[in-house]
Motif scaffolding. Structure first.
Motif, PDB file in Angstrom:
ATOM      1  N   MET A 126      -7.841  -0.478 -11.867  1.00  0.00           N
ATOM      2  CA  MET A 126      -6.535   0.010 -11.418  1.00  0.00           C
ATOM      3  C   MET A 126      -6.637   1.419 -10.851  1.00  0.00           C
ATOM      4  N   MET A 127      -7.425   2.274 -11.487  1.00  0.00           N
ATOM      5  CA  MET A 127      -7.523   3.660 -11.025  1.00  0.00           C
ATOM      6  C   MET A 127      -8.177   3.731  -9.652  1.00  0.00           C
ATOM      7  N   LYS A 128      -9.196   2.922  -9.413  1.00  0.00           N
ATOM      8  CA  LYS A 128      -9.832   2.917  -8.090  1.00  0.00           C
ATOM      9  C   LYS A 128      -8.832   2.504  -7.015  1.00  0.00           C
ATOM     10  N   LYS A 129      -8.006   1.509  -7.303  1.00  0.00           N
ATOM     11  CA  LYS A 129      -6.980   1.082  -6.343  1.00  0.00           C
ATOM     12  C   LYS A 129      -5.950   2.185  -6.133  1.00  0.00           C
ATOM     13  N   ALA A 130      -5.548   2.832  -7.230  1.00  0.00           N
ATOM     14  CA  ALA A 130      -4.558   3.910  -7.136  1.00  0.00           C
ATOM     15  C   ALA A 130      -5.102   5.057  -6.289  1.00  0.00           C
ATOM     16  N   ILE A 131      -6.343   5.431  -6.533  1.00  0.00           N
ATOM     17  CA  ILE A 131      -6.959   6.527  -5.780  1.00  0.00           C
ATOM     18  C   ILE A 131      -6.993   6.195  -4.292  1.00  0.00           C
ATOM     19  N   GLU A 132      -7.366   4.982  -3.978  1.00  0.00           N
ATOM     20  CA  GLU A 132      -7.433   4.578  -2.567  1.00  0.00           C
ATOM     21  C   GLU A 132      -6.067   4.678  -1.893  1.00  0.00           C
ATOM     22  N   SER A 145       1.433  17.859  -5.717  1.00  0.00           N
ATOM     23  CA  SER A 145       0.315  18.413  -4.974  1.00  0.00           C
ATOM     24  C   SER A 145      -0.791  17.363  -4.846  1.00  0.00           C
ATOM     25  N   HIS A 146      -1.023  16.925  -3.630  1.00  0.00           N
ATOM     26  CA  HIS A 146      -2.090  15.961  -3.365  1.00  0.00           C
ATOM     27  C   HIS A 146      -3.451  16.573  -3.687  1.00  0.00           C
ATOM     28  N   GLU A 147      -3.653  17.854  -3.307  1.00  0.00           N
ATOM     29  CA  GLU A 147      -4.932  18.532  -3.542  1.00  0.00           C
ATOM     30  C   GLU A 147      -5.282  18.625  -5.026  1.00  0.00           C
ATOM     31  N   GLN A 148      -4.284  18.749  -5.882  1.00  0.00           N
ATOM     32  CA  GLN A 148      -4.542  18.833  -7.319  1.00  0.00           C
ATOM     33  C   GLN A 148      -4.613  17.449  -7.960  1.00  0.00           C
ATOM     34  N   LEU A 149      -3.814  16.530  -7.454  1.00  0.00           N
ATOM     35  CA  LEU A 149      -3.751  15.192  -8.058  1.00  0.00           C
ATOM     36  C   LEU A 149      -5.041  14.411  -7.872  1.00  0.00           C
ATOM     37  N   MET A 150      -5.578  14.401  -6.672  1.00  0.00           N
ATOM     38  CA  MET A 150      -6.735  13.545  -6.400  1.00  0.00           C
ATOM     39  C   MET A 150      -7.950  13.870  -7.276  1.00  0.00           C
ATOM     40  N   PRO A 151      -8.327  15.136  -7.435  1.00  0.00           N
ATOM     41  CA  PRO A 151      -9.451  15.414  -8.338  1.00  0.00           C
ATOM     42  C   PRO A 151      -9.171  14.989  -9.789  1.00  0.00           C
ATOM     43  N   MET A 152      -7.918  15.109 -10.215  1.00  0.00           N
ATOM     44  CA  MET A 152      -7.550  14.664 -11.572  1.00  0.00           C
ATOM     45  C   MET A 152      -7.800  13.174 -11.737  1.00  0.00           C
ATOM     46  N   LEU A 153      -7.365  12.403 -10.733  1.00  0.00           N
ATOM     47  CA  LEU A 153      -7.519  10.956 -10.807  1.00  0.00           C
ATOM     48  C   LEU A 153      -8.990  10.556 -10.740  1.00  0.00           C
ATOM     49  N   ASN A 191       0.822  -1.211   0.000  1.00  0.00           N
ATOM     50  CA  ASN A 191       0.000   0.000   0.000  1.00  0.00           C
ATOM     51  C   ASN A 191       0.861   1.268   0.000  1.00  0.00           C
ATOM     52  N   SER A 192       2.104   1.131  -0.485  1.00  0.00           N
ATOM     53  CA  SER A 192       2.996   2.290  -0.513  1.00  0.00           C
ATOM     54  C   SER A 192       2.608   3.233  -1.649  1.00  0.00           C
ATOM     55  N   VAL A 193       3.063   4.450  -1.556  1.00  0.00           N
ATOM     56  CA  VAL A 193       2.800   5.459  -2.569  1.00  0.00           C
ATOM     57  C   VAL A 193       3.294   4.987  -3.939  1.00  0.00           C
ATOM     58  N   ASP A 214      -4.695   8.462  -1.887  1.00  0.00           N
ATOM     59  CA  ASP A 214      -5.431   9.316  -0.962  1.00  0.00           C
ATOM     60  C   ASP A 214      -4.948   9.113   0.473  1.00  0.00           C
ATOM     61  N   LYS A 215      -4.559   7.895   0.802  1.00  0.00           N
ATOM     62  CA  LYS A 215      -4.088   7.583   2.161  1.00  0.00           C
ATOM     63  C   LYS A 215      -2.628   7.979   2.376  1.00  0.00           C
ATOM     64  N   ASN A 216      -1.916   8.315   1.318  1.00  0.00           N
ATOM     65  CA  ASN A 216      -0.483   8.626   1.404  1.00  0.00           C
ATOM     66  C   ASN A 216      -0.199  10.086   1.072  1.00  0.00           C
ATOM     67  N   ARG A 217      -1.013  10.958   1.611  1.00  0.00           N
ATOM     68  CA  ARG A 217      -0.910  12.399   1.360  1.00  0.00           C
ATOM     69  C   ARG A 217       0.507  12.936   1.626  1.00  0.00           C
ATOM     70  N   THR A 218       1.064  12.607   2.772  1.00  0.00           N
ATOM     71  CA  THR A 218       2.386  13.116   3.143  1.00  0.00           C
ATOM     72  C   THR A 218       3.458  12.636   2.176  1.00  0.00           C
ATOM     73  N   GLU A 219       3.380  11.363   1.781  1.00  0.00           N
ATOM     74  CA  GLU A 219       4.366  10.812   0.850  1.00  0.00           C
ATOM     75  C   GLU A 219       4.245  11.460  -0.525  1.00  0.00           C
ATOM     76  N   ILE A 220       3.007  11.760  -0.941  1.00  0.00           N
ATOM     77  CA  ILE A 220       2.793  12.443  -2.229  1.00  0.00           C
ATOM     78  C   ILE A 220       3.513  13.790  -2.204  1.00  0.00           C
ATOM     79  N   TYR A 221       3.336  14.535  -1.126  1.00  0.00           N
ATOM     80  CA  TYR A 221       4.010  15.827  -1.006  1.00  0.00           C
ATOM     81  C   TYR A 221       5.520  15.668  -0.969  1.00  0.00           C
TER      82      TYR A 221
END
Length: 165
Positions: free
Chosen positions: A66-72, A87-95, A39-41, A75-82
């Protein structure tokens, strides 16, 4: 900030030649070599690339799964995304929007990761230019890249064919 070369390669392929299969390959090697969790980034990024690979090929069911799994995962790895300069805030709506497009049968449309780290962006763009590609350029409908898993399977088979000497 220092980023793994495999991550830079991932971003280079994702935004340069849009070789999503290769994106998957370079990050999967990094993920496996470093013994990371399922479940790593990195897995979320791999799944994003795989989703777009399926999407472009018209495999909506595989793309959505695959996209549903990626989103899940992402979304749980906000800190790692940063920490990866995104940008987690911009990435998630795109996905989420891409997943919706996949579900409704909208034509394939790639995304661009919202990279916040200016040094990372510069390095990746320079690498793309060095390869003779354009950052976020139009997808070239290169059959080899689009169907790379099939082409690689054929190449792998030919390696094992025997030759009479």
């Amino acid at each position: 900030m220092i980023f793994p070369l495999s991550y830079i390669e991932f971003l280079t392929h994702f935004h340069g030649d849009r070789d999503f299969f290769e994106c998957h390959e370079v990050l999967e090697d990094h993920w496996k070599k470093n013994g990371m969790k399922k479940n790593s980034v990195w897995v979320g990024l791999i799944q994003t690339a795989v989703s777009f690979y399926h999407y472009r090929r018209g495999n909506r069911k595989g793309a959505v799964k695959m996209m549903k799994k990626a989103i899940e995962i992402l979304d749980k790895n906000r800190t790692e995304i940063y920490s990866l300069g995104i940008s987690h805030e911009q990435l998630m709506p795109m996905l989420i929007r891409s997943c919706h497009d996949m579900q409704t049968g909208s034509p394939y449309e790639p995304i661009s990761f919202p990279i916040l780290d200016s040094e990372l962006l510069t390095v990746c763009k320079e690498r793309v230019r060095f390869l003779g590609l354009e950052w976020d350029g139009n997808d070239k409908l290169d059959e080899f890249i689009i169907n790379k898993h099939i082409a690689r399977r054929s190449l792998d088979k030919s390696r094992f064919e025997t030759v009479k000497v």
